[in-house]
Design an enzyme around this catalytic site. Structure first.
Site, PDB file in Angstrom:
ATOM      1  N   ASP A 112      -8.323   5.950  -3.423  1.00 38.81           N
ATOM      2  CA  ASP A 112      -8.164   6.304  -2.006  1.00 38.81           C
ATOM      3  C   ASP A 112      -9.447   6.908  -1.462  1.00 38.81           C
ATOM      4  O   ASP A 112      -9.537   7.199  -0.268  1.00 38.81           O
ATOM      5  CB  ASP A 112      -7.030   7.323  -1.834  1.00 38.81           C
ATOM      6  CG  ASP A 112      -5.684   6.634  -1.769  1.00 38.81           C
ATOM      7  OD1 ASP A 112      -5.665   5.402  -1.836  1.00 38.81           O
ATOM      8  OD2 ASP A 112      -4.666   7.331  -1.656  1.00 38.81           O
ATOM      9  N   ASP A 171       2.111  -0.650  -3.976  1.00 36.91           N
ATOM     10  CA  ASP A 171       1.692   0.736  -4.152  1.00 36.91           C
ATOM     11  C   ASP A 171       2.697   1.502  -5.025  1.00 36.91           C
ATOM     12  O   ASP A 171       3.848   1.087  -5.200  1.00 36.91           O
ATOM     13  CB  ASP A 171       1.584   1.380  -2.756  1.00 36.91           C
ATOM     14  CG  ASP A 171       0.610   2.551  -2.711  1.00 36.91           C
ATOM     15  OD1 ASP A 171       0.202   3.030  -3.776  1.00 36.91           O
ATOM     16  OD2 ASP A 171       0.279   2.991  -1.590  1.00 36.91           O
TER      17      ASP A 171
HETATM   18  C1  DGJ Z   1      -1.671   5.330  -1.098  1.00 42.14           C
HETATM   19  C2  DGJ Z   1      -2.664   4.220  -1.074  1.00 42.14           C
HETATM   20  O1  DGJ Z   1      -3.597   4.373  -2.075  1.00 42.14           O
HETATM   21  C3  DGJ Z   1      -3.287   4.154   0.314  1.00 42.14           C
HETATM   22  O2  DGJ Z   1      -4.286   3.178   0.335  1.00 42.14           O
HETATM   23  C4  DGJ Z   1      -2.208   3.855   1.301  1.00 42.14           C
HETATM   24  O3  DGJ Z   1      -1.671   2.589   1.051  1.00 42.14           O
HETATM   25  C5  DGJ Z   1      -1.125   4.918   1.221  1.00 42.14           C
HETATM   26  N1  DGJ Z   1      -0.639   5.080  -0.114  1.00 42.14           N
HETATM   27  C6  DGJ Z   1       0.017   4.574   2.121  1.00 42.14           C
HETATM   28  O4  DGJ Z   1       1.053   5.438   1.991  1.00 42.14           O
END
Ligand code: DGJ
Length: 779
Positions: A545, A477
């Site tokens: 997300d 991430d």
């Molecule tokens: C952003 C990601 O896109 C989410 O899926 C998740 O992993 C969060 N970060 C966790 O902090």
């Protein structure tokens, strides 16, 4: 195939396209044609003729008064010799002027692709592609510009890039240096870009091009969720299946820049490369600079033609390693189920439920390390939080494996929080300007990837964790844009963004390539770094997300113009959605995710018996057809009736197809729907049938009383009980027909029109959807 022909013509040939340019009498490369394949070699007729000079133009050389660079379609332009269009390069030359004029010196053709020294690039074997390498020189300054063209015959893609060598004892300064430039001899185009932001990535926007320069760029430090580097140029009447269209993309994950210009004489100029924003790079004698690789394709079969070329190319020449062209597993990710609030017991319980539904991988997301109980602390401290996981990752992964699931883990290696062991020990590791208060994103600092010591620290701690347990998947991430850009480890701050990106690639090489059996999925607050550079390392990317399927139709639909479904993480979550508060049927959540890499991201304890049965059915279906969904030929449809969206994936051998039919807002008394199946073999006989999915009777509200012999409360005990265990079969239809008939279209049963409900009524309503399975019948 690459040919060098009489009269200094180069002909770059793919299965369906021709790319032609020639060396002019003064050594410039004149672009002649990019488009449909041309079989004969008489190219003179194609050239734009200049039999009169355009007023107020600059004559390049007094000996030829008709030779004006401003009015020639060029392969790569310079500055200061009469071409006043947008320039692909801006150099402070060793002679201290900005004037540069690169002309032909030599060329060679080699089989296969030629890898870049420090940046990721497409790959192709000797039988897949050929590369043309042309050396141009600015003779006054003794500077060489080398243009690379790699021609991938089968996928109709040509990649381009450039390298600059300074042979002069005086230094050269690069302020702008594009990977490629293309001039086209007409101005009648639309430009399509894919823009958005967090939870609304890659929405398609189309605009008519007009005079001047249109720029699509990122300045955030990564390719960004604002403007994807991929763009499409299409003739005005282009449709999903017909019309001439050109696609461009860049193998790069940092700040990118695409410019499209219409000149005063109706020539179109397109370019893509590293963003010149805050860019400054010095080249001393014998030093060189290489641009990232750009890719381009052309199709006369509209947007689907362009996308299919890109999809084939990415599946075969960008994504590499063990997972390329392999079916991808169904995941459960605990983020939307738990956020930071979990312990081993909760995780194991979730995993056990997931296993019963047919899920294959359990992914532990953020919050497993350091003092990470919210997003204010802990990033960078990759040692296990023993309060949550007393037995560590090893014990947890063993438990997960024992349940019968593989285990995956989340990292955010490029960041740290002020409240972390790492920051307390090494405040100098972060990107920050000395003596200036830093600004934050998600309470975190960016680690200075320009600093080799920082990279070594990350590689050591990352690989250490990977060795500590049986981790077979990693979510990488990256959750903030870069500001306060500064590193004490570089010669000039104008290098920062590019050096950061090269630092990232160094990390990816040392972590991803060193762990070839681990499936990596990259992520950046969702699709903030969805690009070809990342796909050279991580075979898949978390698209957004936003798990609301209706928003996902735009996000996955937008991304599908540029990237194959095999690269897009797409999860089913709970409704109402965390991002939109929209209520959608479970079937639609699945049906959209199935056009991507299916996963689940919810606390399964909130599913009732009937929903669990539905999920079991979904996963069974997906496992059976995932090869078709992930790697089949993908077609979009023009949006019909303004509220229906359709996608279809067809097996390469045309034996099977899965069609998705998605309704946005329902219309009162909708007209009949005819659905055509694209991509089939006209002469083969197929069965067209609904994938059986039920509908919750709660959706009828008080209307249920019309079909029952007695009256009940719409949200009363009986309905709630029945709803726990029962789903009403929906949209059940089966037909048989040859491919030609299915291409014309199947007339579907009526949708619910407010009266006369019976078992042949299709119940879609707002956000309803169905999947259809089309399979070849055995003789
Ligand atoms: C952003 C990601 O896109 C989410 O899926 C998740 O992993 C969060 N970060 C966790 O902090």
């Amino acid at each position: 195939m690459i040919e060098f022909l009489q009269n200094n013509y180069f002909h770059l040939i793919t299965k369906n396209t021709s790319y032609i340019f020639k060396v002019t009498e003064f050594g410039h490369l004149e672009s002649i044609h990019y488009g449909d394949r041309i079989q004969n070699q008489l190219f003179e007729g194609l050239r734009r003729k200049t039999t009169a000079t355009v007023g107020s133009s600059i004559v390049y050389d007094a000996s030829r008064e008709l030779y004006c660079l401003d009015n020639i379609t060029l392969e790569y332009s310079g500055i200061g010799k009469g071409d006043f269009r947008h320039t692909p390069l801006e150099l402070l030359m060793p002679d201290h002027s900005f004037v540069c004029d690169f002309t032909y010196h030599s060329h060679k053709i080699v089989t296969g692709s030629v890898a870049l020294k420090e940046l990721p690039s497409a790959f192709g074997k000797d039988q897949d592609c050929e590369t043309l390498i042309i050396q141009l020189k600015d003779n006054i300054n003794d500077v060489t510009l080398v243009l690379y063209y790699t021609v991938y015959f089968e996928t109709n893609v040509i990649t381009r890039r450039a390298v600059l060598h300074n042979n002069n004892k005086n230094k050269l300064v690069i302020r702008k240096f594009m990977s490629m430039m293309l001039d086209l001899p007409s101005a009648d185009y639309n430009l399509i870009t894919f823009d958005g932001g967090w939870i609304k990535e890659a929405h398609k926007h189309m605009r008519e091009l007009s005079y001047g320069v249109y720029v699509n760029e990122s300045t955030t430090g990564s390719s960004s969720n604002r403007h994807n580097p991929g763009i499409i140029l299409s003739e005005k009447n282009t449709h999903e299946d017909y019309g001439k269209a050109y696609g461009f993309n860049l193998v790069y994950s940092g700040n990118h820049y695409e410019a499209v210009e219409i000149s005063n004489h109706d020539l179109v100029r397109v370019m893509t490369g590293i963003n010149p924003h805050c860019f400054y790079w010095e080249l001393n004698q014998w030093e060189q600079f290489e641009t990232p690789e750009a890719i381009m394709t052309y199709s006369k079969y509209g947007f689907n033609g362009v996308s299919q070329n890109f999809h084939d190319f990415i599946n075969h020449h960008i994504v590499r390693g063990e997972f390329a062209n392999k079916e991808r597993p169904v995941l459960i990710n605990n983020w939307e189920a738990n956020f930071f609030d979990f312990n081993q017991h909760k995780l194991v319980k979730l995993a056990k439920q997931a296993k019963k539904l047919g899920i294959e991988f359990f992914v532990l997301d953020d919050g497993w390390f350091g003092n990470r109980n919210n997003d204010k602390a802990g990033l960078g401290d990759y040692f296990v939080n023993k309060k949550k996981l007393p037995g560590g990752l090893d014990e947890l992964s063993k438990k997960i494996n024992k349940i019968g699931l593989k285990f995956g883990l989340w990292f955010e290696p490029e960041m740290t929080n002020e409240d972390s062991e790492l920051f307390r020990k090494h405040p100098e590791y972060v990107v920050k300007i000395p003596n200036r208060k830093a600004s934050f994103g998600r309470n975190q600092y960016v680690l200075d990837l320009c600093n080799p010591e920082v990279r070594d620290y990350i590689v050591k701690s990352f690989n250490g964790v990977l060795k500590s347990a049986n981790i077979e998947y990693v979510k990488w991430d990256m959750n903030r844009h870069i500001c306060d850009a500064y590193s004490s480890k570089i010669d000039h701050q104008g290098q920062f963004f590019h050096r950061y990106t090269m630092g990232l690639y160094d990390l990816l090489r040392r972590i991803v390539y060193e762990n070839p059996h681990v499936l990596f999925e990259s992520c950046s607050s969702g699709g903030n770094r969805f690009d070809l550079g990342m796909l050279c390392f991580t075979p898949q990317i978390w698209a957004s997300d936003d798990t609301d399927p209706i928003e996902r139709l735009s996000i996955q639909g937008g991304l599908s113009y540029l990237y194959p479904l095999s690269t897009m993480g797409a999860h089913v979550s709970l409704a109402p959605h965390q991002q939109t508060l929209r209520q959608t049927p479970l079937a639609t959540r699945f049906n959209v995710s199935a056009f991507g890499l299916l996963g689940y991201e919810l606390d399964l304890k909130y599913l009732n018996f009937a929903e669990k049965k539905e999920v079991i059915n979904q996963i069974c279906f997906y496992k059976k057809y995932r090869k078709t969904m992930q790697y089949g030929t993908f077609y979009r449809y023009n949006i019909s009736k303004s509220n229906m969206i359709n996608f279809v994936c067809v097996d390469p051998n045309k034996t099977c197809a899965i069609l998705g039919n998605f309704e946005l807002m329902a219309k009162a008394s909708p007209s009949n729907e005819i659905i055509s199946v694209k991509g089939l073999d006209e002469n083969e006989k197929y069965t067209f049938k609904t994938f059986l999915q039920g509908i919750s009777i709660k959706r009828f509200g008080v209307l249920i009383n019309h079909i029952l012999p007695f009256k009940i409360m719409p949200d009363g005990f009986i309905i709630r009980m029945v709803n726990q265990f029962y789903r009403l079969p929906n949209c059940v239809e089966t037909y048989s027909g040859f491919g030609d008939l299915l291409t014309v279209g199947i007339g579907l049963n009526n949708e619910f029109i407010g009266s006369n409900y019976n078992s042949d009524t299709r119940l879609l309503g707002d956000f309803g959807s169905s999947l259809y399975i089309i399979e070849k019948e055995n003789e």
